[in-house]
Design a protein around this motif. Structure first.
Motif: not given
Length: 333
Positions: A101-106
């Protein structure tokens, strides 16, 4: 006047066209072991470059690097020092949960192989993990977070109950597979057991007195993914054509490994400068429990366990939650 405007427009747009034509670089990281043969094949046969060129991307450059354990590798991915990483399933589960759910989702790209890893020992008193003493030391690539460390926790939970999943954590020490193998074979240090990777686990078993006390497939109650590749949504979104080429290259590389094990073995030997005979390496990657497949296998078992002991906050509802859509048509679990 028109000629002047044309000259000005050409000058202004030159950097744009130059940037579009510039070589693209993709940075790929892997760990020790034979679990990344698709990458060896891709590197030798320039498959990513081939598929990228077919899609209109010329002069793609690839930078390869090796890490020992998932923590440093995942930190490199988050800090944008690498683009693609690969390792054991818990490494993906950990970073997926942390970045969800973050901008850096992996998320995962695909699996690479399903094959067992062995916990080997040289100590006469150790017949099963239940015989491990406080004085014993078990070498793993990275304590608590590596595939091997999590498997040992899962084995402890099965044997002693969920509340005691960390019973053997204090006995583990971080050591690269090559160094751990040297320590076990020498018999002179504190390391009495090693939870390793191929081909090091097979090398260890060649010495009389060293034997396997735990097979990861027994812990998982069946076959499970050994290695998987993952990346950030940021990289995938910014490089849709390059990502498409990566998927195509992985598919072709997986087919090559599956159809010509000896060729793949030769590539691996050359890349790591191994002194192992070609026939021996070929035998390791062709074992009866070894499958080269992009389909994730038993990944939810890792995720559910890690959620149950608090290693991650919440388990995914499906294995597909941890992988990008390009993998969703695979027969995963």
């Amino acid at each position: 006047m028109k000629r002047s405007i044309a000259i000005l427009l050409t000058a202004a747009l030159a950097p744009v066209f130059a940037g579009a034509a510039a070589a693209q670089e993709i940075r790929i990281a892997r760990q020790f072991s034979m679990g990344y043969l698709q990458f060896n094949v891709m590197e030798h046969e320039k498959l990513l470059e081939k598929h990228a060129a077919a899609l209109g991307l010329k002069d793609v450059k690839i930078a390869w690097s090796i890490f020992n354990g998932p923590d440093a590798m995942n930190n490199a991915l988050i800090s944008d020092s690498v683009d693609i990483v690969a390792g054991g399933t818990p490494g993906l589960v950990t970073l997926w949960a942390r970045t969800k759910g973050t901008a850096n989702e992996v998320k995962g790209i695909s699996a690479l192989t399903s094959q067992p890893i062995y916990l080997n020992t040289r100590a006469d008193h150790i017949k099963t993990i239940a015989d491990l003493k406080d004085s014993d030391r078990v070498a793993v690539p990275a304590v608590k977070v590596s595939l091997q460390a999590v498997l040992l926790q899962m084995a402890a939970a099965k044997l002693h109950g969920q509340a005691n999943y960390g019973k053997y954590d204090a006995l583990t020490v971080s050591m690269s597979p090559p160094d751990a193998t040297i320590a076990l074979l020498s018999g002179s240090g504190e390391v009495t057991s090693v939870f390793s990777v191929p081909p090091f686990q097979q090398q260890q078993l060649e010495k009389p007195g060293i034997r396997t006390i735990l097979n990861s497939f027994d812990v998982m109650d069946g076959p499970s993914t050994f290695t998987v590749a993952w990346t950030s949504a940021r990289f995938r979104d910014k490089n849709p054509v390059l990502y498409k080429a990566l998927i195509a290259a992985l598919k072709e590389a997986t087919e090559i490994v599956d159809q010509d094990r000896k060729k793949a073995a030769g590539y691996w030997i050359e890349d790591v400068k191994s002194k192992l005979p070609l026939d021996k390496v070929t035998a390791v990657i062709s074992g009866p429990q070894v499958r080269w497949t992009m389909a994730p296998e038993n990944t939810m078992k890792f995720a559910n366990f890690m959620a149950s002991v608090g290693s991650i906050k919440e388990a995914p509802k499906s294995w597909k939650d941890m992988f990008f859509p390009e993998a969703h048509d695979l027969n995963g679990s």
